[in-house]
Each structure stands twice: as C-alpha cells, then as structure tokens.
Design an enzyme around this catalytic site. Structure first.
Site, short mmCIF file in Angstrom:
data_model
loop_
_atom_site.label_atom_id
_atom_site.label_comp_id
_atom_site.label_asym_id
_atom_site.label_seq_id
_atom_site.Cartn_x
_atom_site.Cartn_y
_atom_site.Cartn_z
N ARG A 1 -53.20 -65.45 -153.90
CA ARG A 1 -51.84 -64.92 -153.97
C ARG A 1 -51.62 -64.03 -152.75
O ARG A 1 -52.34 -63.06 -152.56
CB ARG A 1 -51.71 -64.12 -155.26
CG ARG A 1 -50.32 -63.77 -155.62
CD ARG A 1 -50.26 -63.18 -156.99
NE ARG A 1 -50.81 -61.84 -157.05
CZ ARG A 1 -50.46 -60.93 -157.94
NH1 ARG A 1 -49.57 -61.25 -158.85
NH2 ARG A 1 -50.99 -59.75 -157.94
N THR B 1 -45.99 -61.39 -150.35
CA THR B 1 -44.93 -62.21 -150.96
C THR B 1 -45.23 -62.54 -152.42
O THR B 1 -44.35 -62.97 -153.16
CB THR B 1 -44.78 -63.56 -150.23
OG1 THR B 1 -46.01 -64.28 -150.39
CG2 THR B 1 -44.51 -63.36 -148.74
N ASP C 1 -58.20 -56.28 -160.60
CA ASP C 1 -58.30 -57.54 -159.85
C ASP C 1 -59.49 -58.33 -160.38
O ASP C 1 -60.65 -57.95 -160.19
CB ASP C 1 -58.46 -57.23 -158.37
CG ASP C 1 -58.38 -58.51 -157.53
OD1 ASP C 1 -57.50 -58.58 -156.66
OD2 ASP C 1 -59.20 -59.44 -157.75
N ASP D 1 -62.18 -59.53 -157.77
CA ASP D 1 -62.99 -58.41 -157.25
C ASP D 1 -63.96 -57.90 -158.30
O ASP D 1 -65.10 -57.55 -158.00
CB ASP D 1 -62.07 -57.26 -156.80
CG ASP D 1 -61.39 -57.58 -155.47
OD1 ASP D 1 -61.87 -58.47 -154.75
OD2 ASP D 1 -60.36 -56.94 -155.18
C1 PRP Z 1 -55.47 -63.75 -159.05
C2 PRP Z 1 -55.73 -64.46 -160.37
C3 PRP Z 1 -54.71 -65.56 -160.35
C4 PRP Z 1 -53.55 -64.91 -159.64
C5 PRP Z 1 -52.55 -64.51 -160.69
O1 PRP Z 1 -56.05 -64.44 -158.02
O2 PRP Z 1 -57.04 -64.89 -160.52
O3 PRP Z 1 -55.13 -66.72 -159.67
O4 PRP Z 1 -54.05 -63.76 -158.98
O5 PRP Z 1 -51.40 -64.04 -160.10
P1 PRP Z 1 -50.00 -64.79 -160.22
O6 PRP Z 1 -49.84 -65.22 -161.64
O7 PRP Z 1 -49.01 -63.74 -159.81
O8 PRP Z 1 -50.03 -65.96 -159.26
P2 PRP Z 1 -56.06 -63.89 -156.52
O9 PRP Z 1 -54.88 -64.39 -155.77
O10 PRP Z 1 -56.25 -62.40 -156.54
O11 PRP Z 1 -57.30 -64.63 -155.88
P3 PRP Z 1 -58.86 -64.53 -156.22
O12 PRP Z 1 -59.07 -65.22 -157.55
O13 PRP Z 1 -59.47 -65.27 -155.11
O14 PRP Z 1 -59.25 -63.09 -156.28
N1 URA Z 2 -54.41 -60.96 -160.26
C1 URA Z 2 -55.37 -60.15 -160.75
O1 URA Z 2 -56.56 -60.34 -160.46
N2 URA Z 2 -55.00 -59.14 -161.54
C2 URA Z 2 -53.73 -58.91 -161.88
O2 URA Z 2 -53.45 -57.96 -162.64
C3 URA Z 2 -52.73 -59.76 -161.36
C4 URA Z 2 -53.10 -60.79 -160.55
#
Ligand code: PRP
Ligand code: URA
Length: 209
Positions: free
Chosen positions: A104, A108, A200, A203
């Site tokens: 994400r 944006t 997160d 993380d």
């Molecule tokens: C997080 C999570 C989802 C997304 C959710 O991933 O694991 O994939 O955000 O957010 P949304 O519903 O607003 O799209 P992230 O983009 O942080 O990537 P990662 O899993 O690599 O940490």
């Molecule tokens: N992605 C995450 O990992 N945590 C949130 O709360 C939202 C998006």
C-alpha cells in the site's frame, strides 16, 4: 451482497487480544497469527462438500464421509498474508498456495502490485485470499480483481481484523466474495491504520520496525 462472518469463538478472541497487544514480540506474534488462522480455517471450510465412501472398521463395513476432492488455493497477499498460510495448510494440506505481492503506497494508500505466482488451474480452485488486515480494502479488492481477471470463480476473503470501510469496499466491488474476520474494529485513522487494530501487521510479523 456478500456475507460477513465474524468468527468470535473464545479461543480466537483470546489469541487476538495478545496479537493486538504491543508487548507481544515477533516470535509470539507469528505463532499466534498462525494459530488463529488455523482456527479460522475450520470455519472457512465449513461448506466444503462431502462424499460417501465405503470402509471397513475393525468391527464391520460401513459408509463414511470424506471431502469430495475439492481443489483449494490459498492466496496470501504479500507480505503479511504469508503469516496466515501455515495455519491453514495444517488443516488443508493438499491446498496449493499462490502469491500476490501488493503493498500500500503510504501517501496515496493505493495498492501497488509487484509480484504474482499462481497455480495454473486457478479457475477450478476454491480460493481463500488471506491478509491479516482489511483497512481501506484497496489491497484486497485489487487482489480479488486480479484473480478474477485470471479466471477465478470461487473466492473467499479471510482477514484477522477489518475496518468497516474495508468491508464496505469489498462488498461493493465483489458482492460474490464472502468475508471471514476475527473482529471488526471501530475505524481507520488519518494514516489509514485500523483503530484500535494491531499496528503494522507486516512489521510485527517480520520485526522490520
Ligand atoms: C498491509 C496489509 C494489507 C494492507 C491493508 O500491507 O497487510 O495488505 O496493508 O490495507 P488496505 O486495506 O488499506 O489496502 P502493507 O501494504 O503494509 O504491506 P506489507 O504486508 O508488505 O507490510
Ligand atoms: N495495514 C496494516 O498493517 N495495519 C493497518 O492497521 C492497516 C493497514
């Protein structure tokens, strides 16, 4: 309109509390996410069809039920979705795993695709898209659309936590996709994080912060 199943079994709720807790370190966080995914898979697979076969017990011949050769695909949205895969595979070991890489954009909040490797027979499989977080819903709706573009016909979405905004978007864009969550939280904050949430997910799983 798709159905939303909130899996509020006491074991799931108990483990979810420790997943949320900021004091929980990466090792325990990973273990708990796997355990909750395992428990959730039990419910997600509730409608799997059965067929009767004949077996012989030590006492006599009888008819008994087995899963009717259902082909399942688990589709984690990278990275955080990976943390849910093993818990599901424990229950459905014959499932194939397809990976969709999306992150994400922090400014944006739009999903950006960077990787995809799927089983070749996606149209014949019952797919379970997994991601711990359904926040704005952008990542999940993009992943589901991506799978539909590859011919997928049967898709469920399984997340640990959802914001109402994410559920609304998936239901609007994909009314055929039923959603399974362990909890629906209050809202999103100004950075698009689920409140109270768990922070997160990627993380916390991989210790990158
Ligand atoms: C997080 C999570 C989802 C997304 C959710 O991933 O694991 O994939 O955000 O957010 P949304 O519903 O607003 O799209 P992230 O983009 O942080 O990537 P990662 O899993 O690599 O940490
Ligand atoms: N992605 C995450 O990992 N945590 C949130 O709360 C939202 C998006």
């Amino acid at each position: 309109m798709s159905k939303v199943h909130v899996l509020d079994h006491p074991l799931i709720q108990h483990k979810l509390t420790y997943i949320r807790d900021e004091k929980t370190g990466a090792k325990e966080f990973r273990e708990l996410v796997e355990e909750v995914s395992n428990l959730m898979a039990y419910e997600v697979s509730r409608d799997f069809p059965l067929q009767e076969i004949e077996i012989t017990t030590p006492v006599k011949k009888c008819k008994a039920k087995v899963l009717s050769g259902k082909k399942v695909g688990i589709i984690p949205i990278l990275r955080a979705g990976l943390g849910m895969v093993n818990g599901i595979l424990e229950l459905i070991p014959a499932a194939k795993v397809g990976h969709v890489g999306l992150y994400r954009d922090p400014d944006t909040l739009q999903p950006v695709e960077y990787y995809c490797k799927l089983p070749t027979d996606v149209p014949e499989r019952d797919l379970i898209v997994v991601d711990p977080m359904l926040a704005t819903g952008g990542s999940a709706t993009a992943a589901i659309q991506f799978l539909k573009d590859k011919g997928a016909k049967s898709i469920k979405l399984m997340c640990l936590l959802a914001a109402p905004e994410g559920i609304e978007l998936v239901q609007k864009d994909h009314p055929d996709v039923n959603i399974f969550v362990a909890a629906i939280d209050e809202k999103l904050n100004e950075k698009g994080y689920i409140v109270p949430g768990l922070g997160d997910a990627g993380d916390r799983l991989y210790g990158t912060k």
